[in-house]
Scaffold this motif. Structure first.
Motif, PDB file in Angstrom:
ATOM      1  N   ASN A   1      -3.343   9.474  -4.098  1.00 29.72           N
ATOM      2  CA  ASN A   1      -3.482   8.592  -2.938  1.00 29.72           C
ATOM      3  C   ASN A   1      -3.543   7.141  -3.419  1.00 29.72           C
ATOM      4  OD1 ASN A   1      -4.045   7.322  -0.541  1.00 29.72           O
ATOM      5  ND2 ASN A   1      -6.187   8.006  -0.455  1.00 29.72           N
ATOM      6  N   LEU A   2      -2.524   6.357  -3.105  1.00 30.29           N
ATOM      7  CA  LEU A   2      -2.480   4.967  -3.570  1.00 30.29           C
ATOM      8  C   LEU A   2      -2.705   3.981  -2.428  1.00 30.29           C
ATOM      9  CD1 LEU A   2       0.644   5.155  -5.944  1.00 30.29           C
ATOM     10  CD2 LEU A   2      -1.776   5.415  -6.537  1.00 30.29           C
ATOM     11  N   SER A   3      -2.974   4.487  -1.238  1.00 31.18           N
ATOM     12  CA  SER A   3      -3.111   3.573  -0.099  1.00 31.18           C
ATOM     13  C   SER A   3      -4.581   3.331   0.177  1.00 31.18           C
ATOM     14  CB  SER A   3      -2.427   4.168   1.120  1.00 31.18           C
ATOM     15  OG  SER A   3      -2.978   5.431   1.405  1.00 31.18           O
ATOM     16  N   GLY A   4      -4.846   2.345   1.015  1.00 34.11           N
ATOM     17  CA  GLY A   4      -6.214   2.211   1.480  1.00 34.11           C
ATOM     18  C   GLY A   4      -7.015   1.095   0.867  1.00 34.11           C
ATOM     19  N   TRP A   5      -7.885   1.438  -0.011  1.00 31.71           N
ATOM     20  CA  TRP A   5      -9.025   0.585  -0.328  1.00 31.71           C
ATOM     21  C   TRP A   5      -8.770  -0.883  -0.660  1.00 31.71           C
ATOM     22  CZ3 TRP A   5      -9.723  -1.201  -5.403  1.00 31.71           C
ATOM     23  CH2 TRP A   5      -8.850  -0.623  -6.346  1.00 31.71           C
TER      24      TRP A   5
ATOM     25  N   ASN B   1       0.804  -1.227   0.000  1.00 27.62           N
ATOM     26  CA  ASN B   1       0.000   0.000   0.000  1.00 27.62           C
ATOM     27  C   ASN B   1       0.829   1.264   0.000  1.00 27.62           C
ATOM     28  OD1 ASN B   1      -2.744  -0.101  -0.225  1.00 27.62           O
ATOM     29  ND2 ASN B   1      -3.031  -0.922   1.835  1.00 27.62           N
ATOM     30  N   LEU B   2       2.049   1.191  -0.545  1.00 25.84           N
ATOM     31  CA  LEU B   2       2.923   2.366  -0.478  1.00 25.84           C
ATOM     32  C   LEU B   2       2.442   3.463  -1.422  1.00 25.84           C
ATOM     33  CD1 LEU B   2       6.514   0.800  -0.342  1.00 25.84           C
ATOM     34  CD2 LEU B   2       4.920   1.309   1.530  1.00 25.84           C
ATOM     35  N   ASN B   3       2.652   4.697  -0.992  1.00 27.41           N
ATOM     36  CA  ASN B   3       2.441   5.859  -1.840  1.00 27.41           C
ATOM     37  C   ASN B   3       3.770   6.241  -2.487  1.00 27.41           C
ATOM     38  OD1 ASN B   3      -0.411   6.929  -1.576  1.00 27.41           O
ATOM     39  ND2 ASN B   3       0.130   6.503   0.569  1.00 27.41           N
TER      40      ASN B   3
END
Ligand code: ZLS
Ligand code: CA
Ligand code: ZN
Length: 397
Positions: A366-370, A291-293
């Motif tokens: 934003n590349l983290s999260g879902w 989940n890295l940005n």
């Protein structure tokens, strides 16, 4: 040029050949050399080339490739074409398309495509040239985004990699440098480099990767895999593996990275560092599961640069091309010390700008999260750090 100036007191070289990006692994294949076009597009439109020495890389010769690879494998790569491969090896044919991977590792992951050897010799030539610039002190940081193909073995293609440019570059560095530290932040285990230097105390290999022996390629790289077990083998304990679970975020990754890399540098005392920046450890990667940005990934580059050692920066994996380009452009800016100067809004005149539309033309979406939640607990992270400290306490340089 957006106020970008040459870094003061050090030289960065960029090793590039546009011929690499025109090669195609095949329609459905996730490896897209075209991501290098997108990367270059950002590097140039931000004006970062004005702060570096740019070199048109040349193809590595067969002899240079054979410094690591077996002669018969190099010969095979240099003559195989999509047209002659079945004639040479009828046993490769398994069906209407595709082949079994009994011969030198070729198969669905590593197809024989048009211009294969040209592609391999160009990305390898760039890494070898970059290493030589570091050896003769013409560069302090040398960058080859087309390299980083860490799975290739002495006589076997593996995981989209045919020629191991990293091994070839490290062999060059070892001519002038007593100790080389290799750090690999691709989401996959850097098994080819690890294997090549398994039995030496002159190269320390450190790979951070998703580890699941059963399901995640290549299935190697557990914490306990630390080099040969025999007490007389110089390579014992000079391999460091950092196996991770899905969904690791920027904060835990940075904490772990710094607490592993810092003691490696303090204890091993490398005189040169090679950093493989595989961008498949970013969130939203087509093959990855972290989940890295962009900033989290780039922090590894900043941290390593901070030690001020001669540094070879190479690419690697990365299967969502627009994010690969964002990451490697940002990391180029870190190398030249311009990361705080760059406007996060992509320049208007960026060629292929439309490729970046989905996330809104920013360098830092934003590349983290879902997709994945962080399955790495604080205890997992602390256990790895302790294991690495204990392991390093056994070596003396
Ligand atoms: O580190 O998981 C595997 C091996 C297989 C599953 C896939 N099939 C095709 C072959 C057997 C067990 N291979 C991985 C390799 C990942 C290499 C990462 C390289 C690097 O990032 C450095 C550059 C894999 N994962 C996904 C695929 N292969 C894959 C996905 C989709 C396709 C299309 C083309 C080919 C066949 C269909 C393919 C491979
Ligand atoms: Ca890795
Ligand atoms: Zn990878």
């Amino acid at each position: 040029n957006n106020g970008i100036t040459r870094p003061k007191g050090y030289t960065v070289s960029w090793h590039y050949n546009p011929e690499v990006e025109g090669h195609h692994f095949g329609q459905t294949h996730p490896m897209k050399p075209w991501r290098l076009t997108l990367t270059k597009s950002l590097v140039l439109s931000y004006g970062m080339h004005t702060a570096m020495d740019s070199y048109l890389s040349r193809a590595a010769t067969k002899d240079e490739i054979a410094e690591f690879h077996k002669d018969d494998y190099v010969d095979f790569l240099s003559i195989a074409t999509p047209q002659n491969i079945y004639e040479m090896y009828p046993e490769l044919a398994t069906g209407p398309q595709g082949y079994s991977s009994a011969i030198y590792g070729v198969g669905d992951d590593c197809p024989i495509f048009d211009g294969l050897f040209r592609y391999c010799s160009l990305y390898a030539g760039a890494s070898v040239d970059a290493a030589r610039k570091l050896c003769n002190k013409q560069s302090d940081i040398a960058i080859n985004w087309s390299g980083g193909l860490h799975h290739a073995k002495k006589a076997e293609a593996s995981g989209f990699c045919y020629v191991n440019d990293i091994v070839l570059a490290i062999l060059q560095l070892l001519r002038h440098h007593p100790r080389v530290l290799y750090i690999d932040i691709d989401v996959h285990h850097g098994d080819g480099v690890e294997q090549a230097f398994w039995s030496t105390d002159r190269v320390m290999c450190v790979s951070f990767h998703k580890y699941d022996r059963e399901v995640f390629f290549p299935g190697t790289g557990p914490l306990e895999s630390t080099g040969p077990l025999h007490p007389d083998n110089p390579g014992k304990n000079f391999t460091i593996n950092v196996p991770l679970n899905d969904g690791i975020d920027d904060e835990s990754y940075a904490y772990l990275f710094q607490n592993v890399v810092d003691p490696c540098i303090k204890i091993f005392q490398p005189t040169a560092v090679v950093l493989q920046c595989g961008a498949d450890s970013l969130g939203h990667d087509r093959l990855g599961c972290f989940n890295l940005n962009i900033r989290g990934h780039g922090q590894c580059v900043s941290y390593v640069k901070g030690f001020g050692l001669p540094l070879l920066v190479v690419g690697g994996g990365g299967y969502t091309p627009r994010n690969v380009a964002r990451a490697w452009a940002h990391e180029t800016s870190i190398c030249i010390g311009a990361d705080s100067t760059l406007n996060p809004e992509l320049p208007d005149h960026t060629p292929y700008r439309d490729a970046f539309r989905r996330e809104g033309f920013t360098l830092f979406p934003n590349l983290s999260g879902w997709r994945k939640e962080n399955m790495n607990t604080k205890a997992d992270i602390e256990r790895i750090i302790k294991h690495v400290r204990d392991q390093l306490s056994t070596i003396r340089t």
